[in-house]
Design an enzyme around this catalytic site. Sequence first.
Site, PDB file in Angstrom:
ATOM      1  N   ILE A 153       0.823  -1.225   0.000  1.00 11.25           N
ATOM      2  CA  ILE A 153       0.000   0.000   0.000  1.00 11.25           C
ATOM      3  C   ILE A 153       0.852   1.268   0.000  1.00 11.25           C
ATOM      4  CG2 ILE A 153      -2.057  -1.028   1.019  1.00 11.25           C
ATOM      5  CD1 ILE A 153      -1.171  -0.024   3.749  1.00 11.25           C
TER       6      ILE A 153
ATOM      7  N   ARG B  75       5.321   2.848  -0.544  1.00 14.86           N
ATOM      8  CA  ARG B  75       6.745   2.544  -0.742  1.00 14.86           C
ATOM      9  C   ARG B  75       7.563   3.790  -0.468  1.00 14.86           C
ATOM     10  NH1 ARG B  75       9.808  -1.415  -3.704  1.00 14.86           N
ATOM     11  NH2 ARG B  75       7.855  -2.579  -3.928  1.00 14.86           N
TER      12      ARG B  75
ATOM     13  N   THR C  18       8.966  -0.737   2.409  1.00 11.66           N
ATOM     14  CA  THR C  18       7.676  -0.888   1.765  1.00 11.66           C
ATOM     15  C   THR C  18       6.621  -1.103   2.838  1.00 11.66           C
ATOM     16  OG1 THR C  18       8.844  -1.958  -0.064  1.00 11.66           O
ATOM     17  CG2 THR C  18       6.455  -2.156  -0.044  1.00 11.66           C
ATOM     18  N   VAL C  19       5.424  -0.564   2.611  1.00 11.35           N
ATOM     19  CA  VAL C  19       4.314  -0.735   3.555  1.00 11.35           C
ATOM     20  C   VAL C  19       3.285  -1.677   2.935  1.00 11.35           C
ATOM     21  CG1 VAL C  19       2.530   0.408   4.912  1.00 11.35           C
ATOM     22  CG2 VAL C  19       4.693   1.598   4.448  1.00 11.35           C
TER      23      VAL C  19
ATOM     24  N   ASP D 284       9.230  16.977  10.543  1.00  9.36           N
ATOM     25  CA  ASP D 284       8.839  16.823   9.132  1.00  9.36           C
ATOM     26  C   ASP D 284       7.316  16.840   9.008  1.00  9.36           C
ATOM     27  OD1 ASP D 284       9.189  16.590   6.411  1.00  9.36           O
ATOM     28  OD2 ASP D 284       9.475  14.416   6.434  1.00  9.36           O
TER      29      ASP D 284
END
Length: 263
Positions: A15, A17, A22-23, A134
Amino acid sequence: MSESLKRNYRVCEEIGRGQFGTVFKCYSPATGDQFAVKSINKRLIADDSIDQQCLYNEAKIMHLLSPNPYIVRIFDIYEDDTHLDMVIELCNSGDLYQRISSLSVFSESEAVDVMLPLMKAITHCHRLGIAHRDIKPENILYNDSSELKLADFGSAECFREGDLMSGVVGTPYYVAPEMLAGRNYSEKVDIWSAGVILYIMLAGVPPFYGDSATEIFEAVLRANLRFPTRLFHSVSPAAKDLLRRMLSKDVSRRFSAEQVLSK
Protein backbone atom coordinates in the site's frame (compact mmCIF):
# COMPACT_ATOMS: atom_id res chain seq x y z
CA MET A 1 10.51 -9.55 5.78
CA SER A 2 11.24 -11.38 9.03
CA GLU A 3 9.96 -14.94 9.54
CA SER A 4 8.75 -14.10 13.07
CA LEU A 5 6.42 -11.46 11.61
CA LYS A 6 4.98 -14.01 9.15
CA ARG A 7 4.24 -16.40 11.99
CA ASN A 8 1.94 -13.88 13.68
CA TYR A 9 0.51 -11.91 10.76
CA ARG A 10 -0.66 -12.60 7.23
CA VAL A 11 0.87 -10.07 4.86
CA CYS A 12 -1.34 -8.81 2.02
CA GLU A 13 -0.98 -6.21 -0.74
CA GLU A 14 1.54 -3.38 -0.91
CA ILE A 15 0.00 0.00 0.00
CA GLY A 16 3.04 2.30 0.02
CA ARG A 17 6.75 2.54 -0.74
CA GLY A 18 9.58 4.72 0.56
CA GLN A 19 13.32 5.11 0.08
CA PHE A 20 14.26 2.17 2.30
CA GLY A 21 11.08 0.24 2.88
CA THR A 22 7.68 -0.89 1.76
CA VAL A 23 4.31 -0.73 3.56
CA PHE A 24 1.93 -3.66 3.28
CA LYS A 25 -1.54 -4.31 4.60
CA CYS A 26 -1.61 -7.24 7.00
CA TYR A 27 -3.95 -8.92 9.47
CA SER A 28 -3.81 -11.10 12.55
CA PRO A 29 -5.24 -14.61 11.89
CA ALA A 30 -5.97 -14.89 15.62
CA THR A 31 -8.25 -11.83 15.78
CA GLY A 32 -8.92 -10.79 12.18
CA ASP A 33 -7.76 -7.25 13.03
CA GLN A 34 -6.14 -5.34 10.17
CA PHE A 35 -2.84 -3.47 10.41
CA ALA A 36 -0.09 -2.04 8.23
CA VAL A 37 3.47 -3.34 8.35
CA LYS A 38 6.37 -1.09 7.43
CA SER A 39 9.17 -3.39 6.30
CA ILE A 40 12.63 -1.82 6.05
CA ASN A 41 15.43 -3.56 4.17
CA LYS A 42 18.44 -3.01 6.46
CA ARG A 43 20.86 -3.85 3.63
CA LEU A 44 19.92 -0.59 1.91
CA ILE A 45 21.19 1.44 4.88
CA ALA A 46 24.07 -0.80 5.98
CA ASP A 47 26.67 1.82 4.97
CA ASP A 48 24.90 4.87 6.39
CA SER A 49 25.02 5.27 10.16
CA ILE A 50 22.68 8.30 10.10
CA ASP A 51 19.97 6.40 8.22
CA GLN A 52 20.40 3.48 10.61
CA GLN A 53 19.96 5.82 13.58
CA CYS A 54 16.78 7.30 12.03
CA LEU A 55 15.38 3.83 11.49
CA TYR A 56 15.81 2.73 15.10
CA ASN A 57 14.82 6.17 16.40
CA GLU A 58 11.49 5.95 14.58
CA ALA A 59 10.56 2.67 16.26
CA LYS A 60 11.67 3.92 19.69
CA ILE A 61 9.85 7.25 19.35
CA MET A 62 6.62 5.65 18.13
CA HIS A 63 6.69 3.41 21.20
CA LEU A 64 7.17 6.45 23.44
CA LEU A 65 4.21 8.24 21.85
CA SER A 66 1.79 5.29 21.70
CA PRO A 67 -1.07 5.11 22.36
CA ASN A 68 -2.44 8.51 21.39
CA PRO A 69 -5.65 9.03 19.38
CA TYR A 70 -3.98 11.50 16.99
CA ILE A 71 -0.76 9.60 16.25
CA VAL A 72 -0.28 6.41 14.23
CA ARG A 73 0.07 3.65 16.80
CA ILE A 74 2.81 1.02 16.77
CA PHE A 75 1.87 -2.50 17.92
CA ASP A 76 4.82 -4.82 17.26
CA ILE A 77 8.43 -4.77 16.07
CA TYR A 78 10.19 -7.73 14.45
CA GLU A 79 13.81 -7.84 13.36
CA ASP A 80 16.17 -10.29 11.72
CA ASP A 81 19.51 -9.92 9.93
CA THR A 82 18.04 -8.21 6.87
CA HIS A 83 14.76 -6.54 7.86
CA LEU A 84 13.14 -4.41 10.53
CA ASP A 85 9.35 -4.74 10.45
CA MET A 86 7.03 -2.39 12.33
CA VAL A 87 3.38 -3.37 12.70
CA ILE A 88 1.44 -0.12 12.87
CA GLU A 89 -2.09 1.22 12.74
CA LEU A 90 -3.71 0.94 9.31
CA CYS A 91 -4.59 4.34 7.82
CA ASN A 92 -6.38 3.45 4.63
CA SER A 93 -8.22 6.66 3.73
CA GLY A 94 -5.48 8.74 2.15
CA ASP A 95 -3.60 11.74 3.50
CA LEU A 96 -4.07 15.48 3.92
CA TYR A 97 -2.14 16.19 0.71
CA GLN A 98 -4.84 14.35 -1.26
CA ARG A 99 -7.59 16.27 0.54
CA ILE A 100 -5.89 19.62 -0.12
CA SER A 101 -5.47 18.66 -3.80
CA SER A 102 -9.17 17.82 -4.17
CA LEU A 103 -10.62 20.69 -2.08
CA SER A 104 -8.15 23.41 -3.17
CA VAL A 105 -9.36 25.86 -0.48
CA PHE A 106 -10.77 24.98 2.95
CA SER A 107 -13.34 26.95 4.90
CA GLU A 108 -12.20 28.00 8.37
CA SER A 109 -14.35 25.31 9.97
CA GLU A 110 -12.84 22.66 7.65
CA ALA A 111 -9.35 23.93 8.53
CA VAL A 112 -10.19 23.69 12.25
CA ASP A 113 -11.17 20.04 11.74
CA VAL A 114 -7.58 19.43 10.59
CA MET A 115 -5.70 21.77 12.90
CA LEU A 116 -7.33 20.69 16.16
CA PRO A 117 -6.27 17.01 16.05
CA LEU A 118 -2.95 17.92 14.40
CA MET A 119 -2.07 20.38 17.16
CA LYS A 120 -3.17 17.86 19.80
CA ALA A 121 -0.75 15.38 18.23
CA ILE A 122 2.09 17.94 18.16
CA THR A 123 1.35 19.01 21.75
CA HIS A 124 1.57 15.36 22.87
CA CYS A 125 4.94 15.01 21.10
CA HIS A 126 6.36 18.20 22.61
CA ARG A 127 5.18 17.35 26.14
CA LEU A 128 7.11 14.08 25.84
CA GLY A 129 10.21 15.86 24.52
CA ILE A 130 9.88 14.84 20.87
CA ALA A 131 10.06 17.16 17.86
CA HIS A 132 8.63 15.64 14.67
CA ARG A 133 10.67 17.89 12.30
CA ASP A 134 8.84 16.82 9.13
CA ILE A 135 5.25 18.01 9.56
CA LYS A 136 3.69 18.10 6.08
CA PRO A 137 0.38 17.04 4.50
CA GLU A 138 1.81 13.73 3.24
CA ASN A 139 2.60 12.73 6.84
CA ILE A 140 -0.94 13.43 8.07
CA LEU A 141 -3.00 10.31 7.42
CA TYR A 142 -6.63 9.27 7.85
CA ASN A 143 -8.03 5.93 8.99
CA ASP A 144 -11.27 4.29 7.82
CA SER A 145 -13.23 6.42 10.31
CA SER A 146 -11.68 9.56 8.76
CA GLU A 147 -9.75 10.25 11.98
CA LEU A 148 -6.53 12.22 11.53
CA LYS A 149 -3.26 10.52 12.51
CA LEU A 150 0.22 12.08 12.50
CA ALA A 151 2.72 9.65 10.94
CA ASP A 152 6.33 9.13 9.86
CA PHE A 153 8.70 9.82 12.74
CA GLY A 154 11.86 9.00 10.76
CA SER A 155 13.18 12.57 11.17
CA ALA A 156 11.99 13.03 14.75
CA GLU A 157 14.38 14.03 17.52
CA CYS A 158 14.23 13.79 21.30
CA PHE A 159 14.98 16.98 23.23
CA ARG A 160 15.09 18.22 26.79
CA GLU A 161 13.32 21.40 27.79
CA GLY A 162 15.54 24.37 26.96
CA ASP A 163 17.89 22.32 24.77
CA LEU A 164 18.26 23.08 21.07
CA MET A 165 18.57 20.73 18.10
CA SER A 166 20.60 20.92 14.90
CA GLY A 167 20.59 19.55 11.36
CA VAL A 168 18.47 20.38 8.34
CA VAL A 169 15.65 17.89 7.79
CA GLY A 170 12.13 18.15 6.43
CA THR A 171 10.57 19.30 3.15
CA PRO A 172 11.21 22.63 1.33
CA TYR A 173 7.86 24.44 1.71
CA TYR A 174 7.48 23.47 5.38
CA VAL A 175 10.98 23.96 6.85
CA ALA A 176 11.36 26.74 9.43
CA PRO A 177 13.76 29.61 8.59
CA GLU A 178 16.01 29.07 11.63
CA MET A 179 16.61 25.48 10.53
CA LEU A 180 17.37 26.55 6.95
CA ALA A 181 19.77 29.22 8.22
CA GLY A 182 21.84 26.52 9.90
CA ARG A 183 21.10 27.76 13.42
CA ASN A 184 20.23 25.53 16.34
CA TYR A 185 16.49 25.38 16.87
CA SER A 186 13.71 24.29 19.21
CA GLU A 187 10.58 22.14 18.83
CA LYS A 188 8.85 25.29 17.52
CA VAL A 189 9.99 24.29 14.02
CA ASP A 190 6.90 22.03 14.12
CA ILE A 191 4.66 25.04 14.77
CA TRP A 192 6.07 26.80 11.72
CA SER A 193 5.35 23.73 9.55
CA ALA A 194 1.80 23.46 10.90
CA GLY A 195 1.34 27.18 10.19
CA VAL A 196 2.37 26.64 6.57
CA ILE A 197 -0.25 23.87 6.31
CA LEU A 198 -2.93 26.16 7.76
CA TYR A 199 -2.01 28.94 5.30
CA ILE A 200 -2.18 26.51 2.35
CA MET A 201 -5.59 25.24 3.46
CA LEU A 202 -7.04 28.76 3.75
CA ALA A 203 -5.37 30.33 0.71
CA GLY A 204 -4.85 27.42 -1.68
CA VAL A 205 -1.18 28.39 -2.14
CA PRO A 206 1.92 28.24 0.11
CA PRO A 207 2.97 31.39 1.98
CA PHE A 208 6.56 31.24 0.72
CA TYR A 209 6.73 30.23 -2.91
CA GLY A 210 9.46 29.46 -5.44
CA ASP A 211 9.90 27.58 -8.71
CA SER A 212 12.83 25.58 -7.33
CA ALA A 213 14.02 24.35 -3.94
CA THR A 214 16.56 27.22 -3.87
CA GLU A 215 13.88 29.86 -4.55
CA ILE A 216 11.60 28.31 -1.92
CA PHE A 217 14.42 28.36 0.65
CA GLU A 218 15.18 32.01 -0.14
CA ALA A 219 11.50 32.93 0.30
CA VAL A 220 11.32 31.02 3.60
CA LEU A 221 14.46 32.77 4.89
CA ARG A 222 12.93 36.17 4.06
CA ALA A 223 9.73 35.05 5.82
CA ASN A 224 7.76 37.95 4.35
CA LEU A 225 4.26 36.86 5.35
CA ARG A 226 1.47 38.43 3.30
CA PHE A 227 -2.30 38.03 3.06
CA PRO A 228 -3.32 39.00 -0.49
CA THR A 229 -6.90 40.30 -0.53
CA ARG A 230 -7.88 38.09 -3.48
CA LEU A 231 -6.99 35.01 -1.41
CA PHE A 232 -7.90 36.15 2.11
CA HIS A 233 -11.00 38.31 1.57
CA SER A 234 -13.20 35.81 3.43
CA VAL A 235 -10.65 34.77 6.09
CA SER A 236 -11.30 36.17 9.58
CA PRO A 237 -8.89 38.53 11.39
CA ALA A 238 -8.52 35.89 14.12
CA ALA A 239 -7.32 33.27 11.62
CA LYS A 240 -4.81 35.72 10.11
CA ASP A 241 -3.57 36.63 13.59
CA LEU A 242 -3.05 32.94 14.38
CA LEU A 243 -1.04 32.55 11.18
CA ARG A 244 1.15 35.53 12.18
CA ARG A 245 1.79 33.85 15.55
CA MET A 246 2.61 30.46 14.02
CA LEU A 247 4.71 31.88 11.16
CA SER A 248 6.71 34.35 13.23
CA LYS A 249 10.34 34.44 12.14
CA ASP A 250 11.16 35.54 15.71
CA VAL A 251 11.03 32.19 17.51
CA SER A 252 10.54 33.86 20.91
CA ARG A 253 7.28 35.35 19.60
CA ARG A 254 6.14 32.19 17.81
CA PHE A 255 3.37 30.32 19.58
CA SER A 256 3.98 27.00 21.30
CA ALA A 257 1.72 24.03 20.47
CA GLU A 258 -0.30 24.62 23.63
CA GLN A 259 -0.76 28.30 22.80
CA VAL A 260 -2.09 27.38 19.33
CA LEU A 261 -4.57 24.99 20.95
CA SER A 262 -5.74 27.69 23.36
CA LYS A 263 -6.77 29.81 20.36
